[in-house]
Design a protein around this motif. Structure first.
Motif, PDB file in Angstrom:
ATOM      1  N   UNK A 435       0.840  -1.132   0.081  1.00 41.73           N
ATOM      2  CA  UNK A 435      -0.136   0.009   0.129  1.00 41.73           C
ATOM      3  C   UNK A 435       0.848   1.121   0.115  1.00 41.73           C
ATOM      4  N   UNK A 436       2.055   1.131   0.315  1.00 40.12           N
ATOM      5  CA  UNK A 436       2.953   2.511   0.501  1.00 40.12           C
ATOM      6  C   UNK A 436       3.440   2.590  -0.787  1.00 40.12           C
ATOM      7  N   UNK A 437       3.715   1.578  -1.772  1.00 39.47           N
ATOM      8  CA  UNK A 437       3.771   1.609  -3.344  1.00 39.47           C
ATOM      9  C   UNK A 437       3.800   0.443  -3.946  1.00 39.47           C
ATOM     10  N   UNK A 438       2.823   0.496  -4.792  1.00 45.85           N
ATOM     11  CA  UNK A 438       2.365  -0.729  -5.623  1.00 45.85           C
ATOM     12  C   UNK A 438       3.278  -1.271  -6.697  1.00 45.85           C
ATOM     13  N   UNK A 439       2.949  -1.961  -7.390  1.00 48.79           N
ATOM     14  CA  UNK A 439       3.718  -2.498  -8.350  1.00 48.79           C
ATOM     15  C   UNK A 439       3.017  -3.027  -9.429  1.00 48.79           C
ATOM     16  N   UNK A 440       3.344  -2.575 -10.871  1.00 49.68           N
ATOM     17  CA  UNK A 440       2.628  -2.374 -11.962  1.00 49.68           C
ATOM     18  C   UNK A 440       3.045  -3.832 -12.584  1.00 49.68           C
ATOM     19  N   UNK A 441       4.234  -4.422 -12.230  1.00 45.66           N
ATOM     20  CA  UNK A 441       4.351  -5.779 -12.617  1.00 45.66           C
ATOM     21  C   UNK A 441       3.712  -6.817 -12.301  1.00 45.66           C
ATOM     22  N   UNK A 442       3.178  -6.825 -10.845  1.00 43.79           N
ATOM     23  CA  UNK A 442       2.687  -7.802 -10.276  1.00 43.79           C
ATOM     24  C   UNK A 442       1.284  -8.289 -10.851  1.00 43.79           C
ATOM     25  N   UNK A 443       1.035  -9.378 -11.708  1.00 41.70           N
ATOM     26  CA  UNK A 443      -0.012  -9.646 -12.239  1.00 41.70           C
ATOM     27  C   UNK A 443      -0.748 -10.677 -11.526  1.00 41.70           C
ATOM     28  N   UNK A 444      -0.246 -11.818 -10.982  1.00 38.43           N
ATOM     29  CA  UNK A 444      -0.908 -12.643 -10.220  1.00 38.43           C
ATOM     30  C   UNK A 444      -0.362 -13.080  -8.629  1.00 38.43           C
ATOM     31  N   UNK A 445      -1.198 -12.914  -7.706  1.00 39.89           N
ATOM     32  CA  UNK A 445      -0.864 -13.430  -6.319  1.00 39.89           C
ATOM     33  C   UNK A 445      -1.669 -14.598  -6.043  1.00 39.89           C
ATOM     34  N   UNK A 446      -1.070 -15.685  -5.902  1.00 41.38           N
ATOM     35  CA  UNK A 446      -1.693 -17.113  -5.594  1.00 41.38           C
ATOM     36  C   UNK A 446      -1.596 -17.462  -4.281  1.00 41.38           C
ATOM     37  N   UNK A 447      -2.729 -17.747  -3.505  1.00 45.03           N
ATOM     38  CA  UNK A 447      -2.963 -17.878  -2.271  1.00 45.03           C
ATOM     39  C   UNK A 447      -3.403 -19.432  -2.090  1.00 45.03           C
ATOM     40  N   UNK A 448      -2.789 -20.115  -1.024  1.00 46.51           N
ATOM     41  CA  UNK A 448      -3.091 -21.552  -0.807  1.00 46.51           C
ATOM     42  C   UNK A 448      -2.801 -21.882   0.454  1.00 46.51           C
ATOM     43  N   UNK A 449      -2.882 -23.058   0.940  1.00 42.57           N
ATOM     44  CA  UNK A 449      -2.354 -23.718   2.200  1.00 42.57           C
ATOM     45  C   UNK A 449      -3.425 -23.425   3.497  1.00 42.57           C
ATOM     46  N   UNK A 450      -4.224 -22.332   3.438  1.00 47.09           N
ATOM     47  CA  UNK A 450      -5.092 -22.120   4.611  1.00 47.09           C
ATOM     48  C   UNK A 450      -6.320 -21.577   3.967  1.00 47.09           C
ATOM     49  N   UNK A 451      -7.471 -21.334   4.566  1.00 45.00           N
ATOM     50  CA  UNK A 451      -8.571 -20.738   4.376  1.00 45.00           C
ATOM     51  C   UNK A 451      -8.319 -19.343   4.186  1.00 45.00           C
ATOM     52  N   UNK A 452      -9.041 -18.644   2.924  1.00 46.12           N
ATOM     53  CA  UNK A 452      -8.918 -17.039   2.588  1.00 46.12           C
ATOM     54  C   UNK A 452     -10.049 -16.490   3.463  1.00 46.12           C
ATOM     55  N   UNK A 453      -9.715 -15.592   4.279  1.00 46.63           N
ATOM     56  CA  UNK A 453     -10.725 -14.704   4.788  1.00 46.63           C
ATOM     57  C   UNK A 453     -11.503 -13.768   3.711  1.00 46.63           C
ATOM     58  N   UNK A 454     -12.662 -13.539   3.919  1.00 51.34           N
ATOM     59  CA  UNK A 454     -13.265 -12.582   2.734  1.00 51.34           C
ATOM     60  C   UNK A 454     -12.683 -11.210   2.811  1.00 51.34           C
ATOM     61  N   UNK A 455     -12.062 -10.898   3.823  1.00 53.33           N
ATOM     62  CA  UNK A 455     -11.463  -9.456   3.998  1.00 53.33           C
ATOM     63  C   UNK A 455     -10.352  -9.434   3.257  1.00 53.33           C
TER      64      UNK A 455
END
Length: 772
Positions: A435-455
């Motif tokens: 949030x301090x400075x984003x990234x234009x290159x980051x296209x995909x963030x893959x999450x797994x291994x635990x349940x994902x909170x709706x937040x």
């Protein structure tokens, strides 16, 4: 249909075929009971079959003035036939008459006077019970089955009709057999190295780079050297190296030989490393100067390959294998028996998984990936091989940096990483840094291994609006099985994990291995001709327990019993609702409390124990009963923890050992976890003297602890972990110290020392002047 059921979820009318009502009336009349009794029997059987095992769920069935709450005492055994159940009801005066149901019910089935229409209303907001539509359709299907064949056991009638069964098997699982033409995990990389020899393949945090040609040649020289030492298909190579360029070279060299590699994380206790080596029996173990002291002597040859000279003088050509694709690796996970179990995976299945992922969210040449996972974690396969098959640059995170989500965020931003894998518990701190400075290159963030909170999707969309968030699911025994590109506006009460990969089928089954209706929780089973693990290394009993015959696949096919509680939504996406067994995930790593219990129980002072996962994020609490006639006051928790630290990796060690005189039980004979947690909380509060700060620095630290942890009072004798801190919050605490005190405490003291100890480390480095 949303993930969580609302308080007023209703459906209807659902029409009952006329021939079913006529047959039902005929059967009831012949038995001498009212039609409503027959309908109540159907509802009672359904109440026992639909919920997951152990769920106490009551159902109300109503037809005008007639009302009953089920299941009830004296109800027919679902294993008997419908006709016999009606006869038994006729002999029981209480069962043959209408019953006014005053007991609360989660689901109400309302039936019209003529029995031709039914309505279902759910009065629960729980996420792990069937949807109202599932109740309605299953009730109708069971009624049809029982009237069509009243002499068959009521348990044998399917709850899923032919049309829905076809949709589940084919529509939700459009299986496609992958065509794998490669012999080794390195072969796709070798093709890429020919196409882009001068592109950078590897880069570490010091700026050292290795091109595709250089990586291939270094791995080839080492592979030829290893083959000369006996590394061939059917043999095993242990790899214990710090994360770095040499580690990547060693793993690629191992798979080029056709041998199976066994990753050994140097952060594991030495006794656990010894256990894994004794179980896997590698012929060779590759290491470096840093990790060498962690390796025991044994029948294996130990070779230091932590220099560029390893394999010098050997050919730089790609080794040629005569055999087809074999076993790629053995990954050791937590086991219920008290010993880690090795998951054995084949090259063809692992490649099929990676090529499916490339179709889902592709890497392109000259993009950047990040290698940060332990080689013993199955995610390391994604990070090590997938990007280098497609011309991407792999930035190697320094050892220890993987534990700091803010460091990972800075790496992703500074190096233009296009894709990163994170467990959900890392996401909050990662997004705070982004949030301090984003990234234009980051296209995909893959999450797994635990349940994902709706937040998480909401925060992700606000911080990285140009990136896509993926919620993935897949155990080590299969690899990535489902994925879902998350729409933050449509998650409802839970974030679905999506649809199965091309090369897998995922079916949700009941205890009889029958399909459950869409919208109904059940155990997830994974099947597929290519992609499933072979099972557990040298553990045939555990393999047979978890890998069972697939009644829905070709003859001889298997399916893996995950232990995960799941259900399909009406839109065809899969929801993960938790576990059926005791297994938990901490920071994305699988933990069997039973293994921790076995290790603790081996201490001579411990007679019995129970390990509970508690809190958010989860932490392990161990309750130990002294051996023999000993008292809880005589048992030394520190000695038990020291014993555990010698055998268990960090994430499996209990945060607290609590001596108790006995393990309290519920009326059902199970361990009363609620009572144990109450005991722990009371003990923690009694043992917490609140020592006030002695100077301005300690007072400033107390205020920082209170802000970060959201609790008070804080004693200067408290440790960060004792008052609710965990590894992710340490980075927020460090940031607060930098901003407020213009100093950074020692990380070891921060995690294990008291607040006063932390203050002393700050005094030794600088004399800060706390801000007003």
């Amino acid at each position: 249909m949303t993930g969580l059921l609302s308080r007023t979820d209703c459906i209807g009318p659902v029409t009952v075929p006329a021939d079913v009502t006529r047959t039902l009336h005929s059967l009831s009349t012949a038995a001498g009971v009212d039609d409503f009794v027959a309908l109540s029997i159907c509802a009672g059987v359904l109440a026992e079959r639909l919920p997951r095992p152990g769920t106490d769920l009551r159902v109300r069935v109503t037809r005008q003035e007639l009302d009953a709450v089920l299941p009830r005492s004296g109800a027919p055994d679902p294993a008997m036939s419908f006709r016999d159940a009606l006869r038994q009801a006729a002999r029981s005066e209480a069962a043959a008459t209408a019953e006014t149901g005053d007991a609360p019910a989660a689901v109400t089935i309302l039936i019209s006077r003529d029995g031709r229409n039914l309505y279902v209303e759910s009065m629960t907001d729980s996420s792990d019970v069937p949807s109202t539509e599932a109740w309605a359709q299953a009730f109708l299907q069971l009624l049809i089955g029982m009237t069509d064949d009243p002499d068959a056991p009521m348990l044998s009638h399917p709850l899923v009709g032919p049309e829905e069964r076809e949709r589940i098997r084919q529509g939700l699982n459009p299986y496609r057999d992958p065509k794998i033409r490669y012999r080794t995990m390195a072969a796709p990389f070798e093709e890429q190295a020919e196409c882009t020899p001068d592109l950078v393949a590897l880069q570490d945090e010091d700026g050292t780079t290795v091109t595709y040609r250089e990586l291939n040649e270094r791995a080839n020289r080492l592979a030829h050297h290893l083959r000369g030492l006996g590394a061939l298909p059917g043999t095993r190579i242990g790899i214990c190296l710090q994360r770095g360029i040499h580690q990547v070279v060693a793993i690629y060299a191992a798979v080029k030989t056709g041998a199976t590699y066994v990753p050994l994380d140097a952060d594991l206790p030495d006794q656990r490393i010894a256990l894994i080596l004794a179980d896997s029996e590698p012929g060779l173990v590759l290491t470096d100067a840093v990790c060498r002291d962690h390796l025991p002597e044994g029948p294996w040859e130990i070779h230091d390959v932590g220099t560029e000279q390893a394999g010098s003088g050997q050919p730089v050509t790609n080794p040629v294998l005569d055999d087809g694709p074999g076993l790629v690796h053995i990954l050791y996970t937590s086991g219920t028996t008290g010993r880690p179990k090795g998951v054995v995976s084949r090259t063809a299945g692992t490649l099929a998984n990676l090529f499916w992922m490339q179709r889902q969210y592709p890497f392109h040449a000259a993009e950047t990936a990040l290698f940060k996972a332990s080689p013993g974690f199955d995610i390391s396969i994604w990070e090590l091989f997938w990007p280098l098959y497609h011309g991407a640059r792999l930035v190697i995170c320094r050892p220890g940096g993987e534990r700091d989500p803010r460091h990972l965020a800075r790496l992703a931003r500074d190096h233009g990483v296009s894709q990163i894998f994170l467990v959900p518990t890392m996401m909050t701190a990662f997004l705070e840094e982004m949030s301090q400075a984003g990234s234009e290159a980051l296209r995909w963030v893959v999450c797994g291994g635990e349940p994902m909170s709706p937040r998480i999707p909401e925060a992700f969309a606000a911080v990285l609006p140009g990136s896509s968030l993926v919620n993935a699911f897949g155990p080590t025994e299969a690899g990535p099985v489902t994925d879902n590109i998350v729409d933050p506006d449509s998650t409802g009460g839970s974030v679905p994990v999506g649809r199965p990969a091309d090369n897998f089928r995922l079916t949700v089954l009941d205890a009889n291995l029958d399909l459950v209706p869409i919208g109904t929780p059940g155990e997830a089973y994974i099947s597929g001709q290519v992609g499933l693990s072979d099972g557990y290394w040298r553990q045939p009993a555990q393999t047979a327990e978890r890998f069972v015959a697939d009644p829905y696949g070709p003859p001889g096919s298997r399916m893996y019993r995950t232990g995960d509680l799941c259900r399909y939504r009406a839109d065809g996406t899969l929801e993960h609702l938790g576990r059926i067994d005791r297994q938990v995930k901490i920071r994305g790593l699988r933990i069997e409390p039973g293994e921790v219990e076995s290790v603790l129980a081996a201490h001579p002072a411990v007679g019995d124990c129970a390990v509970i996962a508690h809190g958010q994020p989860l932490r392990l609490l161990a309750f130990v009963v002294p051996a023999g006639q000993g008292s809880a006051t005589d048992l030394d928790p520190a000695a038990v923890l020291e014993h555990a630290a010698g055998l268990l990796p960090a994430q499996m060690r209990p945060d607290r050992v609590v001596p108790v005189d006995y393990l309290p039980a519920t009326v059902n004979g199970k361990i009363d976890q609620g009572e144990l947690i109450r005991i722990w909380q009371e003990l923690a509060e009694r043992e917490r003297p609140v020592e006030p700060p002695a100077d301005a620095l300690e007072a400033a630290l107390v205020q920082i602890y209170q802000r970060v942890l959201g609790r008070s009072p804080i004693s200067v004798l408290d440790t960060f972990l004792q008052v609710g801190g965990h590894s992710l919050l340490t980075f927020r605490l460090l940031d607060e110290c930098k901003a407020t005190l213009r100093a950074e405490p020692d990380m070891t003291q921060l995690l294990h020392g008291t607040l006063r100890d932390v203050a002393e480390t700050i005094r030794k480095t600088t004399i800060p002047s706390p801000r007003d």
